[in-house]
Scaffold this motif. Structure first.
Motif, short mmCIF file in Angstrom:
data_model
loop_
_atom_site.label_atom_id
_atom_site.label_comp_id
_atom_site.label_asym_id
_atom_site.label_seq_id
_atom_site.Cartn_x
_atom_site.Cartn_y
_atom_site.Cartn_z
N ARG A 95 -29.68 -86.73 39.45
CA ARG A 95 -30.63 -86.96 40.39
C ARG A 95 -29.88 -87.26 41.76
O ARG A 95 -30.34 -86.87 42.67
N ARG A 137 -39.48 -86.57 50.90
CA ARG A 137 -38.51 -86.80 50.05
C ARG A 137 -38.14 -85.12 49.48
O ARG A 137 -37.28 -85.02 48.57
N TYR A 193 -37.63 -89.67 39.08
CA TYR A 193 -36.95 -90.82 39.80
C TYR A 193 -36.72 -91.91 38.83
O TYR A 193 -35.96 -92.80 39.45
#
Length: 192
Positions: free
Chosen positions: A7, A54, A138
């Motif tokens: 991530r 994002r 996420y």
């Protein structure tokens, strides 16, 4: 690699995309998506509304094509509801009004709710994924819980700027693998 390390690495890479590369890669993914799938074979499609800030793979091109070329397909988008937070689905149309959730996610403000078992296809946001089809999101688990409510035969399609890594090392029992992941270069298909 762990989900947290993937991530961190791939979100940083995504954020470094300039606008031209972001749009170009998103358009390549859209092209591969429609080459892979004949949407006339689907009745209910759940698709996320990308957060451009994002640098999530843009989805409005896919949505607009669904509206214009596949009007018989019911298109729904996620809405975050409840405590603990979960994904609900609302039908969207070209006239739908959207609002911004406190987390920055665009959501429909009206539209009929659709139960998860209605969907033949769910299109997922993906930060990174592995060769077994597991995805990194996420870290909240919203989509894994949502997919657990869907029919077992639902087609699970991720959209990702990256190629797969060999293995995500810290999977959990509730992680649900994708069937496909569309990248700018190809469509990855999970071997059954």
């Amino acid at each position: 690699m762990t989900k947290a390390s993937l991530r961190e690495k791939y979100l940083a890479r995504r954020q470094s995309l300039d606008e031209e590369n972001y749009q170009q890669k998103s358009q390549q993914i859209e092209k591969h998506f429609f080459q892979q799938f004949n949407l006339a074979h689907y009745s209910y499609v759940h698709i996320y509304l990308a957060m451009a800030e994002r640098r999530e793979v843009a989805t409005w091109g896919i949505i607009q094509t669904l509206f214009s070329k596949y009007p018989e397909v019911v298109v729904a988008a996620p809405q975050l509801v409840g405590q603990p937070t979960r994904i609900a689905s609302r039908i969207i149309t070209p006239e739908s009004t959207l609002k911004t959730h406190p987390w920055g996610i665009q959501e429909p403000t009206e539209g009929k709710s659709i139960v998860a078992t209605s969907f033949d296809m769910v299109i997922l946001p993906v930060i990174a994924f592995d060769l077994q089809g597991y995805r990194v999101g996420y870290g909240k688990g919203h989509y894994d819980r949502f997919l657990a409510q869907c029919r077992p035969d639902v087609t699970k399609v991720g959209l990702c700027f990256e190629t797969p890594v060999p293995t995500i090392t810290d999977l959990h029992a509730y992680d649900v693998p994708m069937d496909y992941c569309v990248t700018p270069h190809q469509v990855w298909v999970q071997s059954k």
